[in-house]
Design an enzyme around this catalytic site. Structure first.
Site, PDB file in Angstrom:
ATOM      1  N   CYS A  10     -39.829  -6.549 -17.152  1.00 11.12           N
ATOM      2  CA  CYS A  10     -39.311  -6.539 -15.783  1.00 11.12           C
ATOM      3  C   CYS A  10     -38.351  -5.348 -15.649  1.00 11.12           C
ATOM      4  O   CYS A  10     -38.303  -4.680 -14.624  1.00 11.12           O
ATOM      5  CB  CYS A  10     -38.531  -7.813 -15.487  1.00 11.12           C
ATOM      6  SG  CYS A  10     -39.522  -9.306 -15.468  1.00 11.12           S
ATOM      7  N   CYS A  32     -33.229   5.325 -35.807  1.00 11.55           N
ATOM      8  CA  CYS A  32     -32.058   5.622 -36.639  1.00 11.55           C
ATOM      9  C   CYS A  32     -32.437   6.600 -37.743  1.00 11.55           C
ATOM     10  O   CYS A  32     -31.635   7.411 -38.178  1.00 11.55           O
ATOM     11  CB  CYS A  32     -31.504   4.341 -37.235  1.00 11.55           C
ATOM     12  SG  CYS A  32     -30.992   3.176 -35.986  1.00 11.55           S
ATOM     13  N   ASN A  52     -30.564   2.832 -46.534  1.00 10.02           N
ATOM     14  CA  ASN A  52     -30.402   1.681 -45.628  1.00 10.02           C
ATOM     15  C   ASN A  52     -29.020   1.052 -45.764  1.00 10.02           C
ATOM     16  O   ASN A  52     -28.519   0.406 -44.847  1.00 10.02           O
ATOM     17  CB  ASN A  52     -31.406   0.562 -45.953  1.00 10.02           C
ATOM     18  CG  ASN A  52     -32.853   0.963 -45.811  1.00 10.02           C
ATOM     19  OD1 ASN A  52     -33.701   0.431 -46.506  1.00 10.02           O
ATOM     20  ND2 ASN A  52     -33.146   1.895 -44.923  1.00 10.02           N
ATOM     21  N   LEU A  53     -28.439   1.209 -46.953  1.00 12.10           N
ATOM     22  CA  LEU A  53     -27.302   0.348 -47.317  1.00 12.10           C
ATOM     23  C   LEU A  53     -26.039   0.598 -46.508  1.00 12.10           C
ATOM     24  O   LEU A  53     -25.156  -0.252 -46.466  1.00 12.10           O
ATOM     25  CB  LEU A  53     -26.994   0.477 -48.816  1.00 12.10           C
ATOM     26  CG  LEU A  53     -28.130   0.080 -49.775  1.00 12.10           C
ATOM     27  CD1 LEU A  53     -27.625   0.071 -51.205  1.00 12.10           C
ATOM     28  CD2 LEU A  53     -28.717  -1.279 -49.430  1.00 12.10           C
ATOM     29  N   HIS A  54     -25.920   1.747 -45.859  1.00  9.47           N
ATOM     30  CA  HIS A  54     -24.687   2.003 -45.105  1.00  9.47           C
ATOM     31  C   HIS A  54     -24.584   1.112 -43.874  1.00  9.47           C
ATOM     32  O   HIS A  54     -23.516   0.976 -43.286  1.00  9.47           O
ATOM     33  CB  HIS A  54     -24.589   3.476 -44.703  1.00  9.47           C
ATOM     34  CG  HIS A  54     -25.222   3.811 -43.391  1.00  9.47           C
ATOM     35  ND1 HIS A  54     -26.580   3.787 -43.189  1.00  9.47           N
ATOM     36  CD2 HIS A  54     -24.679   4.135 -42.201  1.00  9.47           C
ATOM     37  CE1 HIS A  54     -26.834   4.112 -41.932  1.00  9.47           C
ATOM     38  NE2 HIS A  54     -25.714   4.324 -41.310  1.00  9.47           N
ATOM     39  N   CYS A 100     -44.872 -11.256 -16.950  1.00 12.72           N
ATOM     40  CA  CYS A 100     -44.287 -12.543 -16.535  1.00 12.72           C
ATOM     41  C   CYS A 100     -44.286 -12.719 -15.018  1.00 12.72           C
ATOM     42  O   CYS A 100     -43.796 -13.728 -14.522  1.00 12.72           O
ATOM     43  CB  CYS A 100     -42.876 -12.704 -17.108  1.00 12.72           C
ATOM     44  SG  CYS A 100     -41.619 -11.744 -16.246  1.00 12.72           S
ATOM     45  N   CYS A 146     -38.520  23.067 -41.368  1.00 14.90           N
ATOM     46  CA  CYS A 146     -37.697  22.045 -40.713  1.00 14.90           C
ATOM     47  C   CYS A 146     -37.575  20.882 -41.679  1.00 14.90           C
ATOM     48  O   CYS A 146     -37.727  21.067 -42.881  1.00 14.90           O
ATOM     49  CB  CYS A 146     -38.296  21.620 -39.373  1.00 14.90           C
ATOM     50  SG  CYS A 146     -39.875  20.784 -39.538  1.00 14.90           S
ATOM     51  N   GLY A 169     -30.571  -2.937 -39.745  1.00 13.67           N
ATOM     52  CA  GLY A 169     -29.184  -2.815 -39.310  1.00 13.67           C
ATOM     53  C   GLY A 169     -28.745  -3.941 -38.390  1.00 13.67           C
ATOM     54  O   GLY A 169     -27.612  -4.413 -38.466  1.00 13.67           O
ATOM     55  N   CYS A 189     -44.062  -7.987 -12.314  1.00 13.07           N
ATOM     56  CA  CYS A 189     -44.127  -7.762 -13.763  1.00 13.07           C
ATOM     57  C   CYS A 189     -45.529  -8.068 -14.285  1.00 13.07           C
ATOM     58  O   CYS A 189     -46.108  -9.105 -13.980  1.00 13.07           O
ATOM     59  CB  CYS A 189     -43.100  -8.621 -14.496  1.00 13.07           C
ATOM     60  SG  CYS A 189     -43.158  -8.418 -16.279  1.00 13.07           S
TER      61      CYS A 189
END
Lengths: 457, 124
Positions: free
Chosen positions: A229, A243, A125-127, A304, A415, A96, A301
């Site tokens: 961080c 999604c 996926n196409l939407h 880094c 479910c 997406g 961190c």
């Protein structure tokens, strides 16, 4: 009459023909793509010769015409375009976010684009994954995305990495590019890509979208903060949303993906101020965009920070799946909370319906899922509501109670995929429904094993 | 002292009144007056903004929150988590921002501040 048989024969003949033609087409596509690559190689050699007689920016007449609207922009101009043409961007994820990002990057005149994705194109996926089209369903996303990019701009060099990014291949792949776009859909990939970018000193344009919301930040850019961080601790598994589980309005990742392309183009051309040290929050429901100033680089961190010793070796040995308690692969988690006595297969359940067994089926998915599709006579009580609605289950069971001295009605739970149904059965056992059982694999297994026409989502 | 209620964007120099000034929505004179007299234990209102998972859990995009003056962002978070216990699961991974700027949990919130709770989004 044999007309219906004839229609069935015709349909299967047509399907076979379509299949054969599709195979032929993908063969031809591959040949074209190979020839185009060869041609580009030849062209770049001849262009070098021509360019000796041209202006110092090195843009060929074709490229000047193609990108004229960029060149006429005072703040971008020849300098920006020239830098773009010498830059390379790696897009991790052709979904997406990656779809619009890749389309704009292909169009803008970048020198090199890399696409990483291990997945294949699916109808659902196409939407939102607008780079792919129906003809590529079942094909690798990198193939589909590369073909779409080359259709827009045959002069861009595209490298397809048809694999998931892992600690074993990430350093090798990422090191070949100047800028990285994180367009993935899961927490372990996000940490992995961040750490890899820190180790290799690459700026990271990170975008994310779920439901109606999006986020965007540029990390690890000129001393700015990295993803860790800001988010040193990964969210717990239960809070991880994808999604594929939570849903997303298609255009939301589209907007964020476009913004990712924009930030990558700004960095590549050294134009403007990249979104470093700031986070853009898109709330599409109220059409509000907020820019929040985020913290600077954290000295604490782990990757880094000042005292961090996170080397390529550390990176290679780091277990991102364990750290985030989430698998890198897209396959949904399969829980196993119940003993086999408390589970039945979709096929067994079907048999019991056919036998006319007295039972109650409770569907524990959220109401808006139940509205999409449900099994016959199912009673919808979302997992979170079970304790409150115990009475409804009891009265449903009472209604099914046979008048004669027959055995008491059975209680089944279903479910979507068979995880929440197990949690629900555990809860029901505690609440006194000691014989409750779940349907293994949920309505997805019903669609797979019993009724192939049953809709899945 | 008579409580003075001023329109929101009124420019004033008296700091004590300024605190009362920025109370949003319907102002109840009695409350404002008591808050003004009990200096130190007066209550302020902040606006809490919920994003992503935090919004899913609470079911709202934002809510007003009454806290005592001198409260920190962390104190506010405690109150919100007490109201929505499921927020506890993402508490440690959220970024806090006060008035659209990153803030540590120890920052003191002021009347009318916007406290944003921003969990990471992974989807794409």
């Amino acid at each position: 009459m044999a007309s219906s048989d004839g229609a069935v024969d015709d349909a299967s003949r047509i399907r076979r023909e379509i299949e054969a033609l599709k195979n032929e087409r993908s063969d031809i596509d591959r040949q074209i793509s190979d020839l185009e690559t060869q041609l580009r190689g030849l062209q770049s050699k001849t262009e070098v010769v021509h360019n000796d007689g041209l202006a110092a920016h090195g843009l060929s007449p074709d490229l000047i015409y193609r990108h004229s609207r960029h060149l006429m922009l005072p703040s971008f101009g020849v300098q920006g375009q020239s830098k773009l043409s010498k830059s390379s961007v790696l897009v991790v994820g052709a979904g997406g976010l990656g779809s619009p990002a890749l389309l704009y990057l292909a169009a803008c005149g970048l020198g090199k684009i890399g696409i990483v994705d291990h997945d294949v194109v699916e109808l659902n996926n196409l939407h939102r994954q607008v780079i792919h089209s129906e003809e590529y369903i079942g094909s690798p996303k990198v193939e589909s995305a590369a073909a779409a990019c080359l259709k827009i701009n045959s002069t861009v060099l595209i490298t397809k990495h048809q694999e998931a990014l892992r600690t074993t291949n990430a350093l090798d792949i990422v090191s070949k590019y100047d800028i990285v776009i994180d367009a993935t859909d899961n927490a372990p990939s996000r940490y992995l890509i961040n750490d890899c970018c820190v180790v290799l000193g690459k700026p990271l344009v990170s975008g994310a979208a779920i439901g109606m919301e999006g986020q965007l930040t540029v990390y690890n850019y000129k001393g700015g903060p990295c993803y860790r961080c800001l988010f040193p601790l990964p969210p717990p598994t239960t809070a991880c949303q994808r999604c594929s589980d939570s849903g997303v309005l298609g255009v939301v990742p589209g907007i964020i993906g476009c913004l990712q392309a924009l930030e990558a183009i700004k960095i590549a051309s050294s134009v403007g101020e990249p979104l470093s040290g700031r986070m853009l929050l898109l709330d599409s429901l109220s059409t509000k965009i907020r820019i929040v100033k985020i913290r600077g680089r954290s000295s604490q961190c782990e990757v880094c920070g000042e005292n961090s010793f996170f080397t390529p070796q550390h990176f290679k040995g780091f277990d991102y799946e364990k750290f985030t308690q989430t698998p890198l692969s897209v396959a949904p988690v399969k829980l196993s909370l119940l003993t086999p006595d408390f589970r039945i297969t979709a096929k067994e359940y079907k048999q019991r319906i056919v036998q006319g067994e007295a039972h109650v089926l409770v569907d524990v998915r959220p109401e808006h899922h139940f509205k999409i599709v449900s099994l016959p006579n199912a009673l919808n009580i979302p997992l979170t509501m079970i304790e409150q609605r115990v009475g409804d289950i009891s009265s449903a069971l009472k209604e099914k109670q046979p008048n004669s001295s027959g055995s008491s009605p059975h209680l089944y739970v279903v479910c979507r995929r068979g995880n929440d149904s197990q949690r629900a059965v555990q809860l029901l056992h505690k609440l006194g429904f000691v014989a409750a059982r779940d349907i293994i694999g949920g309505i997805e297994s019903w669609a797979r094993e019993v009724d192939p026409k049953f809709p899945t989502y | 002292m008579q409580p003075v209620i001023l329109p929101t964007d009124f420019t004033i120099t008296e700091p004590q009144v300024a605190v009362m000034d920025s109370v949003e929505g319907e102002i109840q004179p009695q409350e404002v007056s008591s808050a003004a007299t009990e200096s130190g234990s007066s209550s302020i209102e902040v606006k809490v903004l919920f994003f992503a998972r935090a919004r899913d859990i609470t079911g709202v995009g934002h809510m007003p929150l009454q806290v005592s003056a001198g409260s920190t962002a962390c104190d506010c978070l405690d109150k919100v988590v007490a109201k929505f216990p499921s927020l506890a699961e993402i508490r440690e991974c959220m970024v806090l921002a006060v008035n659209e700027e990153y803030a540590p949990g120890s920052i003191i919130v002021e009347q009318g501040d916007e406290l944003a709770l921003i969990p990471p989004i992974s989807g794409g």
